[in-house]
Design an enzyme around this catalytic site. Structure first.
Site, PDB file in Angstrom:
ATOM      1  N   ALA A 139       0.823  -1.214   0.000  1.00  0.00           N
ATOM      2  CA  ALA A 139       0.000   0.000   0.000  1.00  0.00           C
ATOM      3  C   ALA A 139       0.858   1.265   0.000  1.00  0.00           C
ATOM      4  O   ALA A 139       0.428   2.315  -0.462  1.00  0.00           O
ATOM      5  CB  ALA A 139      -0.939   0.007   1.205  1.00  0.00           C
ATOM      6  N   TYR A 167      -5.558   4.461  -3.010  1.00  0.00           N
ATOM      7  CA  TYR A 167      -6.360   5.324  -2.147  1.00  0.00           C
ATOM      8  C   TYR A 167      -5.881   6.781  -2.275  1.00  0.00           C
ATOM      9  O   TYR A 167      -4.727   7.035  -2.625  1.00  0.00           O
ATOM     10  CB  TYR A 167      -6.221   4.815  -0.701  1.00  0.00           C
ATOM     11  CG  TYR A 167      -6.987   5.610   0.313  1.00  0.00           C
ATOM     12  CD1 TYR A 167      -8.381   5.600   0.329  1.00  0.00           C
ATOM     13  CD2 TYR A 167      -6.318   6.380   1.257  1.00  0.00           C
ATOM     14  CE1 TYR A 167      -9.076   6.338   1.251  1.00  0.00           C
ATOM     15  CE2 TYR A 167      -7.012   7.116   2.198  1.00  0.00           C
ATOM     16  CZ  TYR A 167      -8.387   7.099   2.194  1.00  0.00           C
ATOM     17  OH  TYR A 167      -9.071   7.838   3.110  1.00  0.00           O
ATOM     18  N   THR A 173      -4.768   9.168  -0.509  1.00  0.00           N
ATOM     19  CA  THR A 173      -3.553   9.738   0.091  1.00  0.00           C
ATOM     20  C   THR A 173      -2.283   8.981  -0.297  1.00  0.00           C
ATOM     21  O   THR A 173      -1.189   9.374   0.107  1.00  0.00           O
ATOM     22  CB  THR A 173      -3.643   9.719   1.636  1.00  0.00           C
ATOM     23  OG1 THR A 173      -3.759   8.356   2.049  1.00  0.00           O
ATOM     24  CG2 THR A 173      -4.823  10.513   2.141  1.00  0.00           C
ATOM     25  N   LYS A 174      -2.407   7.904  -1.048  1.00  0.00           N
ATOM     26  CA  LYS A 174      -1.224   7.097  -1.362  1.00  0.00           C
ATOM     27  C   LYS A 174      -0.385   7.758  -2.457  1.00  0.00           C
ATOM     28  O   LYS A 174      -0.863   8.647  -3.165  1.00  0.00           O
ATOM     29  CB  LYS A 174      -1.657   5.674  -1.759  1.00  0.00           C
ATOM     30  CG  LYS A 174      -2.442   4.954  -0.655  1.00  0.00           C
ATOM     31  CD  LYS A 174      -1.552   4.532   0.480  1.00  0.00           C
ATOM     32  CE  LYS A 174      -2.173   4.234   1.805  1.00  0.00           C
ATOM     33  NZ  LYS A 174      -3.261   3.362   2.007  1.00  0.00           N
ATOM     34  N   ASN A 175       0.848   7.301  -2.626  1.00  0.00           N
ATOM     35  CA  ASN A 175       1.736   8.020  -3.551  1.00  0.00           C
ATOM     36  C   ASN A 175       1.411   7.772  -5.023  1.00  0.00           C
ATOM     37  O   ASN A 175       1.877   8.511  -5.883  1.00  0.00           O
ATOM     38  CB  ASN A 175       3.216   7.725  -3.246  1.00  0.00           C
ATOM     39  CG  ASN A 175       3.589   6.271  -3.432  1.00  0.00           C
ATOM     40  OD1 ASN A 175       2.737   5.391  -3.310  1.00  0.00           O
ATOM     41  ND2 ASN A 175       4.842   6.014  -3.721  1.00  0.00           N
TER      42      ASN A 175
END
Ligand SMILES: *Cc1c(COP(=O)(O)O)cnc(C)c1O
Length: 422
Positions: A166, A190, A192-194
Site C-alpha cells: 500500500a 487510495y 492519500t497514497k503516492n
C-alpha cells in the site's frame, strides 16, 4: 525568504492533498461519454501497463488494497482459522482482510528504527503463536521490507507470503520494483497514497493460479466478467465457481490510474526532493529521529515518519498539538493493532502489550509529516522551523513539562540508533 501569495504564517498545511493530473481528467471525460463505465478496456490496459511497470506476469485490478489482501489470502486456500503473521504497526484494514478471509491474525512487533517486523520479532511471534500458515509483509512508509529474512524466520516459503505494498509503489528491493517476489503483492490507489486514483487496488503475481482466482473472485466468482461476455468477439455464457466479492475496478478509476502512472516518475522525484529538504531542515534538532534509510534497495517515500525522543524536550502529543495550532496537520501511522478494542476481545493474550515492547514505545514517538508533490519548499521550511521552535521552547525552562522516560512496558530494551540517516 520571499513570501509569496498563500505563504502567510496562518496558511494551513494539510497532511495530504490528492493531485490528479490533467491527462487523467481528460481521460475520465472520454470514459464517461464512451458508454462503458464499469470494468472494461481501460481496466485491461491499466493491468497490462502496471504489470509491465512492475515486471511481473500478472496484474489484477480491484476496488482497494484491502480487497486485494483478502482475495490474495483466499487464493492460498488455507485451512479456516489458520494463523497468519501481520505487523502490529499497520493499517487495521490489513488485519481485517485476514479475518474476512477466515484466518487468524498473529500480530508481530517491530524493529524500532524501520518500524517493521524483522527476523527477531518474527521469530518471537512464531515461538509464542505457533507455526503460521502465511504472512502479510508490509513495506512500511515505502521502505523495502526484509521479506525473505522474515519469511525464513517464520519457516515460510515465499509462496506463503502476501506483500502489503500500500506504501510501496516505486519501492525497489533486490534490484527490482516490489511486486514480483512473493505469492501476491497488493497495491493501494487510495486518495492519500503516492500513486493515487481516489480508490482502487492491484494484485501483482507471477502465479497464474493466484491471478486467475483473484480475477474471478473480484467479481462474484464469475468465470467471465461483463466485458468478456458482452465486449467485442465475446459470448454470453458463464459459470460461478466461488462465492466471490464485489471488488472490481471501474474503467473510470483505471483511466485515472493509467494517466497517474505515466506521471509517476515526476511525482516521485518531487517526493525525493522534499525528503532531502526535510532531512536538512531537521538534522540539527536534538531528539528528533529522522526516518531509517534502506541498506539495500530504494525507498518510495510514501510517508516521512519522525520519532520524538526524550531529548526533544516535549512529548509527541504536545508537538502534534502545537503544530496543529500553527496550522500544520500531521498524522500517526499507525496506532498498533494490539491496542484496538475489537482485537483485544478477539485475540486474548495475543494482544498482551508485553509482547510488543518496541511498538508500545514507538507508538508514543511517531509523527508523519506532510509529504506530497504539491507541498512547496517554503512550506517544508515552515514545518521544520515550527518543529525546531517547539523543541527550543521545550528545552528552555519548564522542566516539569519534559517527556518522561518511555521505558514503561519494557520499552527500555529498545535500542535507538543515534543517527539513522546513512
Ligand atoms: C491504506 C492502506 C491499506 C488499505 O488500502 P485501501 O486501498 O484503502 O484498502 C492497507 N495497508 C496499509 C498499510 C495501508 O496504509
Amino acid at each position: 525568504m520571499v513570501t509569496g501569495p498563500g505563504t502567510a504564517p496562518g496558511e494551513r498545511i494539510p497532511f495530504a492533498r490528492t493531485e490528479i493530473c490533467g491527462e487523467a481528467v481528460d481521460a475520465v471525460t472520454k470514459v464517461l461519454t464512451s458508454g462503458w463505465l464499469t470494468s472494461g478496456p481501460q481496466v485491461a490496459a491499466f493491468e497490462e501497463e502496471f504489470s509491465r511497470w512492475v515486471g511481473t506476469e500478472h496484474a489484477v485490478a480491484v476496488s482497494s488494497c484491502t480487497a486485494a489482501l483478502e482475495l490474495s489470502l483466499r487464493s492460498l486456500h488455507l485451512r479456516a482459522g489458520s494463523p497468519v503473521l501481520v505487523p502490529t504497526i499497520t493499517f487495521c484494514g490489513a488485519v481485517n482482510a485476514i479475518l474476512h478471509a477466515g484466518l487468524r491474525p498473529v500480530l508481530v512487533d517491530a524493529d524500532p528504527d524501520t518500524l517493521m517486523p524483522d527476523a527477531q520479532t518474527t521469530a518471537r511471534a512464531v515461538a509464542r503463536g505457533g507455526s503460521p500458515a502465511a504472512m502479510v509483509a508490509l513495506h512500511y512508509a515505502g521502505h523495502p521490507a526484509p521479506v525473505e529474512e522474515t519469511a525464513s524466520a517464520a519457516g515460510l516459503g515465499l509462496d506463503r507470503v502476501v506483500e502489503d505494498a500500500a506504501h510501496a509503489a516505486g519501492t525497489v528491493a533486490g534490484g527490482r520494483p516490489v511486486g514480483a517476489l512473493s505469492a501476491a503483492t497488493c497495491f493501494s490507489f487510495y486518495a492519500t497514497k503516492n500513486l493515487a486514483i481516489g480508490e482502487g487496488g492491484m494484485v501483482t503475481t507471477g502465479l497464474a493460479e493466484v491471478a486467475d482466482y483473484v480475477r474471478r473472485c473480484r467479481l462474484h466468482g464469475i468465470s467471465r466478467d461483463a466485458w468478456r461476455r458482452h465486449g467485442p468477439g465475446s459470448s454470453w455464457g458463464y459459470s460461478v465457481d466461488y462465492a466471490g466479492l464485489k471488488a472490481n475496478m471501474t474503467d473510470v478509476q483505471a483511466a485515472i490510474g493509467r494517466a497517474q502512472l505515466q506521471r509517476f516518475p515526476e511525482t516521485q522525484a518531487r517526493r525525493g526532493a522534499i525528503v532531502a529538504r526535510y532531512d536538512r531542515g531537521l538534522a540539527e534538532i536534538p531528539g528528533l529521529q529522522r526516518p531509517a534509510r534502506p541498506e539495500h534497495g530504494g525507498h518510495a517515500w510514501h510517508l516521512y515518519v519522525v520519532q520524538v525522543l526524550p531529548e526533544f524536550g516535549v512529548s509527541r502529543d504536545e508537538l502534534f498539538t502545537k503544530l496543529g495550532e500553527q496550522g500544520i496537520d500531521c498524522s500517526v501511522h499507525f496506532i498498533p493493532n494490539h491496542q484496538q478494542p475489537y482485537l483485544r476481545k478477539l485475540l486474548g493474550e495475543g494482544v498482551d502489550p508485553a509482547r510488543f515492547p518496541a511498538a508500545e514505545a514507538v507508538s508514543r514517538r511517531i509523527v508523519s509529516l506532510p509529504l506530497y508533490p504539491a507541498l512547496r519548499d517554503d512550506q517544508v521550511d515552515r514545518v521544520c522551523q515550527a518543529i525546531a521552535d517547539v523543541a527550543r521552547g521545550g528545552r528552555s525552562g519548564r522542566p516539569g513539562n519534559r517527556q518522561r522516560s518511555t521505558s514503561a512496558n519494557g520499552a527500555g530494551s529498545v535500542r535507538v540508533r543515534k543517527d539513522p540517516v546513512r
